[in-house]
Design a protein around this motif. Structure first.
Motif, PDB file in Angstrom:
ATOM      1  N   ALA A 119     -36.625  10.157 -41.820  1.00  0.00           N
ATOM      2  CA  ALA A 119     -37.070   9.807 -40.365  1.00  0.00           C
ATOM      3  C   ALA A 119     -37.524  10.761 -39.480  1.00  0.00           C
ATOM      4  N   LEU A 121     -39.180  13.337 -40.692  1.00  0.00           N
ATOM      5  CA  LEU A 121     -40.709  13.561 -40.926  1.00  0.00           C
ATOM      6  C   LEU A 121     -41.434  12.423 -40.241  1.00  0.00           C
ATOM      7  N   GLY A 122     -41.007  11.462 -39.645  1.00  0.00           N
ATOM      8  CA  GLY A 122     -41.845  10.371 -38.985  1.00  0.00           C
ATOM      9  C   GLY A 122     -42.108   9.163 -39.785  1.00  0.00           C
ATOM     10  N   LEU A 123     -41.359   9.151 -40.851  1.00  0.00           N
ATOM     11  CA  LEU A 123     -41.413   7.866 -41.868  1.00  0.00           C
ATOM     12  C   LEU A 123     -40.759   6.724 -41.102  1.00  0.00           C
TER      13      LEU A 123
END
Lengths: 212, 242
Positions: A119, A121-123
Motif C-alpha cells: 500500500a 508503494l501506492g498499489l
C-alpha cells in the motif's frame, strides 16, 4: 472367480467416473472457494456475516441430503439435471464451502506488513491481493487443497445413491447380478479407494512439511 | 512552503489517545529525527503521513497535497512518500530486483526494461548490485533493509519515512543501513526518521523531535537538543539513552 473377473472392466469404468466426478467437483470448488474466500477476507463485517452464513450452511448439511435435494427436489421446479451433474454440483458446493475457508485462512495468514508495504508503494487493494498476497497465500493453500481432493474422492461414493455409475455403484451392480462375489468385489473397492487416496494424503503431508 | 506541515493532528485507537495536537513542520531537504520511548506515538506519526492510519483531527499537508482531503487519491499521496519499515517487509516471493520494480511498473506505469534499469541503479546505490536476483530469504537483515530502501526510492518520492529502520538489526550491521541513510541525507533527501540511534540523530538530523505520551515535548537542532535540553522529561530520557 469367473464373475469376479468379468466385473473388473466395469469397476475400472466406475473408477473412471469417480475420477470425473472428483476432478469436475474439485475444479468448481476451487473456483467457488477463491471467489468466496477472497471476498470474505476483504469484506467488512456487515458483508462478511451473510457470506459466513452461506459457508456455515453448506458445511453444516449432510452431503447426501444435498444430492437428494438437487437430484429429486429441483426437477419439481423444472430444473432437471443428469445424475452426474447433480452429484458434481452437490460435491462442488459442499467442497466449495470448505475451499473458501482454506482460501480465506491462507489470505489472512499473510502478515499485515506485506499489505502495508504494498500500500505504501501506492498499489490499490486488488493489485495488492493479486500481486503480493495471493502469490504467497497459494503456497499455504496447496496442502489443504490436496487433502480436500482426497475428501472429495471419498465423498463422491455417495453419488451411487443417486444412481451415478461410479466405482461403488459399478460394484453394487455386479453384486446384484451375483451375490457370491460381494466379499471380493467390495474388498477390491475398499482397496481401490485406499490406493487412490493414500498417495494423495501423503502428498498433502509432504507439501505441508515442505512449504511451511 | 515546508515539505511537510502537520497541525493539530489527533489520533486515538479506541480510548487510547496516541497523538494529541501534533504540530510538526519539515523543510525541503531537511532530516527530522523523531526520538522517544516506545508507545509515545512516533511510529503513528509516520503512518498518518502516508494514510496507512487515518487521523481523527487536524491537517497534514505534504508537498502541497492535503492528506485529509478525500479528493486526493491514495496513489497520488503514496507515490510521493517512500516508507521503510522496521521489519523490512520485502515481498518474499520476488527477487530484490522484482521488489524494486513492482511499484514503478504497476503504479508509475514504467516499461519492464526502464524499471529494471532504475532498479539496477538503485541497488548499486545501496551497494547491492550483485544481489539483484537474490530472494529476500537469501539476504542478511541489513541487505534486506537496503533493498527496502531502494524499493521506496524507486518511486521517486519527495519524502522518505524511516520507521525504526535499524531496530530489527544486529548492532554490528546497523552501520551499513545507517550509511545509506546518511548518504541520502547528504543528497538533500527530505527524511523523517523514527529512530533509537542517537549518534545518527546527532550527526545527520536538521531537527530532533522528542515525543512522549502522544505529544511533542521538545524540538531543536541536534546541537541545542543534545547539548542543552530544555525540558525535564527530555533530560531524563537522554540521561537513560546516552
Amino acid at each position: 472367480m469367473h464373475s469376479y473377473l468379468v466385473a473388473i472392466p466395469s469397476l475400472v469404468r466406475g473408477l473412471g467416473t469417480t475420477f470425473e466426478l472428483a476432478i469436475a467437483a474439485m475444479a468448481c470448488a476451487v473456483a467457488l472457494g477463491f471467489v468466496l474466500g477472497t471476498l470474505r477476507s476483504m469484506a467488512p463485517r456487515a458483508l462478511d456475516l451473510p457470506l459466513l452464513g452461506i459457508v456455515e450452511f453448506f458445511r453444516g448439511i449432510p452431503l447426501l441430503v444435498l444430492m437428494y435435494f438437487l437430484f429429486f427436489g429441483l426437477p419439481q421446479l423444472g430444473l432437471r439435471t443428469s445424475n452426474n451433474a447433480a452429484a458434481i454440483a452437490a460435491l462442488a458446493v459442499y467442497a466449495g464451502a470448505l475451499a473458501s475457508e482454506i482460501v480465506r485462512g491462507a489470505i489472512v495468514s499473510i502478515p499485515l506488513g506485506q499489505t502495508e508495504a504494498a500500500a505504501a508503494l501506492g498499489l490499490g487493494r486488488f493489485a495488492i491481493l493479486r500481486l503480493v498476497v495471493i502469490p504467497q497465500a497459494l503456497r499455504r493453500m496447496l496442502p489443504p487443497f490436496v487433502a480436500l481432493f482426497a475428501l472429495i474422492v471419498e465423498s463422491s461414493s455417495l453419488a451411487a445413491l443417486i444412481d451415478v455409475t461410479d466405482l461403488l455403484q459399478a460394484a453394487r451392480q455386479n453384486v446384484e447380478r451375483d451375490p457370491d462375489v460381494a466379499l471380493p468385489i467390495y474388498l477390491t473397492v475398499l482397496v481401490a479407494y485406499f490406493v487412490v487416496n493414500y498417495p494423495i494424503s501423503l502428498a498433502s503431508q509432504r507439501l505441508e512439511k515442505r512449504l511451511t | 512552503m515546508p515539505m511537510l506541515e502537520m497541525s493539530g493532528v489527533r489520533k486515538a485507537f479506541g480510548q487510547n489517545e496516541v497523538l494529541k495536537d501534533i504540530n510538526l513542520s519539515v523543510e525541503r531537504g531537511d532530516v527530522c529525527c523523531i526520538i522517544g520511548p516506545s508507545g509515545s506515538g512516533k511510529s503513528t506519526i509516520l503512518r498518518c503521513i502516508n494514510r496507512l492510519v487515518p487521523i481523527d483531527g487536524g491537517t497534514i499537508v505534504i508537498d502541497g497535497l492535503s492528506v485529509t482531503d478525500p479528493a486526493v487519491r491514495d496513489v497520488d499521496l503514496r507515490r510521493r512518500v517512500g516508507m521503510v519499515f522496521q521489519q523490512f517487509n520485502l515481498f518474499p516471493h520476488m527477487t530484490a530486483r522484482e521488489n524494486v520494480t513492482l511499484g514503478p511498473r504497476k503504479v508509475l506505469g514504467l516499461a519492464q526494461a526502464d524499471a529494471d534499469d532504475r532498479a539496477r541503479a538503485l541497488l548499486a546505490k545501496v551497494g547491492l548490485a550483485d544481489k539483484a536476483e537474490s530472494r529476500p530469504s537469501q539476504l542478511s537483515g541489513g541487505q534486506q533493509q537496503r533493498v527496502a530502501i531502494a524499493r521506496a526510492l524507486a518511486m521517486g518520492p519527495k519524502v522518505m519515512l524511516f520507521d525504526e529502520a535499524t531496530s530489527a538489526l544486529d548492532p554490528e550491521i546497523t552501520g551499513e543501513v545507517l550509511a545509506v541513510m546518511k548518504q541520502l541525507a547528504l543528497e538533500h533527501t527530505t527524511m523523517i526518521c523514527v529512530t533509537h540511534e542517537m549518534g545518527f540523530a546527532r550527526e545527520v538530523a536538521s531537527n530532533v523531535v522528542f515525543m512522549d505520551a502522544g505529544v511533542i515535548v521538545e524540538s531543536n537542532p541536534p546541537g541545542a537538543f543534545f547539548g542543552a535540553p530544555q525540558m525535564e522529561r527530555t533530560k531524563s530520557f537522554l540521561s537513560k539513552v546516552l
